[in-house]
Scaffold this active site. Structure first.
Site, PDB file in Angstrom:
ATOM      1  CG  ASP A  14      -0.215   0.100   2.547  1.00  0.00           C
ATOM      2  OD1 ASP A  14      -0.820   0.621   3.520  1.00  0.00           O
ATOM      3  OD2 ASP A  14       0.957  -0.326   2.627  1.00  0.00           O
ATOM      4  CG  ASP A  19       4.068   0.171   1.529  1.00  0.00           C
ATOM      5  OD1 ASP A  19       3.862   1.108   2.310  1.00  0.00           O
ATOM      6  OD2 ASP A  19       3.478  -0.923   1.635  1.00  0.00           O
ATOM      7  CG  ASN A  41       0.487   3.552   4.162  1.00  0.00           C
ATOM      8  OD1 ASN A  41       0.324   3.580   5.374  1.00  0.00           O
ATOM      9  ND2 ASN A  41       1.436   2.849   3.576  1.00  0.00           N
ATOM     10  CB  THR A 125       4.563  -4.122   2.875  1.00  0.00           C
ATOM     11  OG1 THR A 125       4.144  -3.613   1.599  1.00  0.00           O
ATOM     12  CG2 THR A 125       5.717  -5.082   2.693  1.00  0.00           C
ATOM     13  CG  PHE A 166      -1.988   1.608   9.392  1.00  0.00           C
ATOM     14  CD1 PHE A 166      -1.760   1.131   8.109  1.00  0.00           C
ATOM     15  CD2 PHE A 166      -2.941   2.609   9.568  1.00  0.00           C
ATOM     16  CE1 PHE A 166      -2.467   1.640   7.020  1.00  0.00           C
ATOM     17  CE2 PHE A 166      -3.644   3.127   8.492  1.00  0.00           C
ATOM     18  CZ  PHE A 166      -3.406   2.635   7.207  1.00  0.00           C
ATOM     19  CG  ASN A 167       0.193  -2.797   7.385  1.00  0.00           C
ATOM     20  OD1 ASN A 167      -0.263  -1.791   6.836  1.00  0.00           O
ATOM     21  ND2 ASN A 167       1.462  -3.160   7.277  1.00  0.00           N
ATOM     22  CG  HIS A 241       7.110   0.261   9.840  1.00  0.00           C
ATOM     23  ND1 HIS A 241       7.207  -0.026  11.191  1.00  0.00           N
ATOM     24  CD2 HIS A 241       6.704   1.559   9.773  1.00  0.00           C
ATOM     25  CE1 HIS A 241       6.864   1.033  11.897  1.00  0.00           C
ATOM     26  NE2 HIS A 241       6.572   2.018  11.074  1.00  0.00           N
ATOM     27  CG  ASP A 242       5.883  -1.631   4.603  1.00  0.00           C
ATOM     28  OD1 ASP A 242       5.308  -0.712   4.000  1.00  0.00           O
ATOM     29  OD2 ASP A 242       5.391  -2.196   5.605  1.00  0.00           O
TER      30      ASP A 242
HETATM   31  O1  RIB Z   1       2.357   0.301  10.816  1.00  0.00           O
HETATM   32  C1  RIB Z   1       3.255   0.416   9.744  1.00  0.00           C
HETATM   33  C2  RIB Z   1       2.635  -0.099   8.485  1.00  0.00           C
HETATM   34  O2  RIB Z   1       1.512   0.690   8.140  1.00  0.00           O
HETATM   35  C3  RIB Z   1       3.583   0.009   7.267  1.00  0.00           C
HETATM   36  O3  RIB Z   1       3.278  -1.010   6.363  1.00  0.00           O
HETATM   37  C4  RIB Z   1       3.223   1.327   6.663  1.00  0.00           C
HETATM   38  O4  RIB Z   1       3.498   1.397   5.260  1.00  0.00           O
HETATM   39  C5  RIB Z   1       1.740   1.340   6.904  1.00  0.00           C
HETATM   40  O5  RIB Z   1       1.137   0.591   5.855  1.00  0.00           O
HETATM   41 CA    CA Z   2       2.781  -0.466   4.030  1.00  0.00          CA
END
Ligand code: RIB
Ligand code: CA
Length: 313
Positions: A14, A19, A41, A125, A166-167, A241-242
């Protein structure tokens, strides 16, 4: 760059600043079979456009397939406070000369995995909506997947709420389908991704590799770190993160991991979207279903990131 087997991968994402780095790493270190996009996102149209922009900037010969515009249940949420209104704010986007090959990411995932039984990994991701839908429409898929490496969750903390990342929070039901699937799972949760912070110094090192692609991605880091400073810590640094979900597969030696039983909370007032890991380590613990990454060698990961971008021209 050292020769090692490049695992065949579908990257479901996303974009999203981090990403973009997952795409850049996967393109060099995996056999990248395709990119699928999901709402997260930013709305689906934006994450799909952003995936095309990143693929064009990196000059990748890889197709993008758009997927689900919303989670399995309810409406989604987005993260403009980190990624901006476009979902990839910062560097001015190039004039786009590409379009998505299809709007059926799930079909692409199912067909691609079935074509190479036991070989293909999904690296996810973003919210797990596309992955869950693929597992649902193709009940045989879990037998043919090599595994799913996903950025999501946290043991034990979240980022959108104290409990939920979040994801996972965007689509907890999809995450539940994935953790219940029986597929080999590798989880890059916040507890490991917060161990790899990038900052302006990393952006400068990226610029030093000299390509337009590196300059574009360095500008993404600058924007991303400023957003993290405003939103969270006051310090201009942010977790990549990703990228962890890709490196977990291509460079496993950068990580430590433990296997735990993980469930996704679906109904808690304060805990919906939490990845609940059984850390008790006793006989009552249910069988482990997830390889949870617990630490990363951030210095080595950053060196690999710069080395990877040095291959972009
Ligand atoms: O919490 C971080 C995640 O949420 C990452 O994948 C970032 O790109 C958002 O999608
Ligand atoms: Ca992401």
């Amino acid at each position: 760059m050292s020769e090692r087997a490049a695992p065949p991968v579908i990257l479901d994402c996303d974009p999203g600043h981090d990403d973009a780095f997952a795409i850049a790493l996967a393109a060099v270190h995996t056999e990248l079979l395709g990119i699928t996009t999901v709402a997260g996102n930013a709305p689906l149209a934006a994450t799909t456009r952003n995936a095309l922009v990143v693929a064009q900037v990196l000059d990748l010969d890889v197709a993008v397939h758009a997927g689900s515009p919303r989670p399995l249940v309810g409406e989604g949420r987005t993260a403009e406070f980190i990624h901006g209104d476009s979902g990839l704010d910062g560097p001015p986007p190039p004039e786009l000369h590409r379009s998505a090959l299809s709007n059926d990411a799930v079909r692409f995932i199912v067909d691609t995995v079935r074509a190479r039984p036991g070989a293909v990994w999904i690296v996810a991701t973003g919210p797990l909506t596309n992955v869950a839908l693929a597992l649902r429409v193709a009940p045989d898929l879990h037998e043919h997947l090599a595994g799913i490496a996903f950025m999501g969750g946290g043991v034990p903390f979240g980022n959108v709420t104290p409990a939920a990342e979040f994801n996972i929070l965007v689509d907890p039901e999809a995450a539940h389908v994935v953790v219940s699937s029986g597929v080999r799972l590798v989880m890059a949760g916040l507890n490991v991704t917060h161990g790899w912070l990038v900052d302006g110094g990393v952006a400068d090192d990226l610029r030093g590799t000299g390509s337009d692609a590196a300059n574009f991605c360095a500008a993404l880091i600058d924007y991303y770190c400023d957003a993290y400073a405003r939103a969270f810590s006051g310090k201009a640094e942010g977790p990549l993160h990703d990228a962890c979900a890709v490196l977990a597969l291509t460079h496993p030696e950068l990580f430590e991991r433990e296997s735990y039983h993980v469930e996704v909370e679906l109904t808690g007032t304060h805990t919906r979207g939490m990845t609940v890991a059984d850390l008790r380590g006793v006989r009552q613990s249910a069988l482990a279903n997830v390889e949870v990454l617990t630490s990363i060698d951030a210095r080595a990961a950053t060196a690999l990131l710069i080395e990877t971008f040095a291959t972009y021209r």
